[in-house]
Design a protein around this motif. Sequence first.
Motif: not given
Length: 223
Positions: A105-125
């Motif tokens: 989960g830590h690695a996914l939260a820091n993954y820069a590729g989300f933004g390039d694909r149209g996704f924004t991580v808005v919360a971590l739980v």
Amino acid sequence: MSAPVHSARVEIARPLPRATVDRLPRYLRALDGLDAQGVVTTSSATLAVVAGVGSAQLRKDLSFLGSHGRRGVGYDVTHLRGRIAAALGVTSRQRVVIVGIGNLGHALANYAGFGDRGFTVVALVDVDPAVVGTQVAGMTVRHLDDLDDLVGTLGATIAVLAVPTSAAQRVCDLVVRAGVGGVLSFSSRDLVVPDGVDLRTVDVGAELQILAFHGRRRQLPDA
């Protein structure tokens, strides 16, 4: 980063086969790369090579979107990007909540590729007292008890589950109850979701086993 994809309505005359849907992100990624290089038009052969598929398969997949390249010209990169993005539903930012902030989960939260694909991580739980309240990727990790409020307030539509297998179904039930319509699970357990909720599973162990199978076949002498 590629230019933004503007919203467009795509009329699809025939249902998209699942295999075609699975390949659309590859085509979109390939088009993003061509666009970043300043390519205006591309042939099906070139696009197929970049996407790693056969040109006949690519043409068949794109025909479901009503996209047929112009003979002698090919596909307009910007136009085709827009059609594929609209078909995938990523013409606007999709908001994502990640549940389980361990190593994965830590690695996914820091993954820069989300933004390039149209996704924004808005919360971590998470539920671990040692993790809740800490800062990861510029966000404060919240407790699982806050999930309903986070999804509603932040408008999250997709949940990524990076939790232990033993907790996967329970957490899946919670994110569905909170209102997300899409779940991406990294658990090896088969999860159950209600109609109207889309589930995708990434079983890393199974994928490694498949690679091992193909590797073994390459080592066997020809029959």
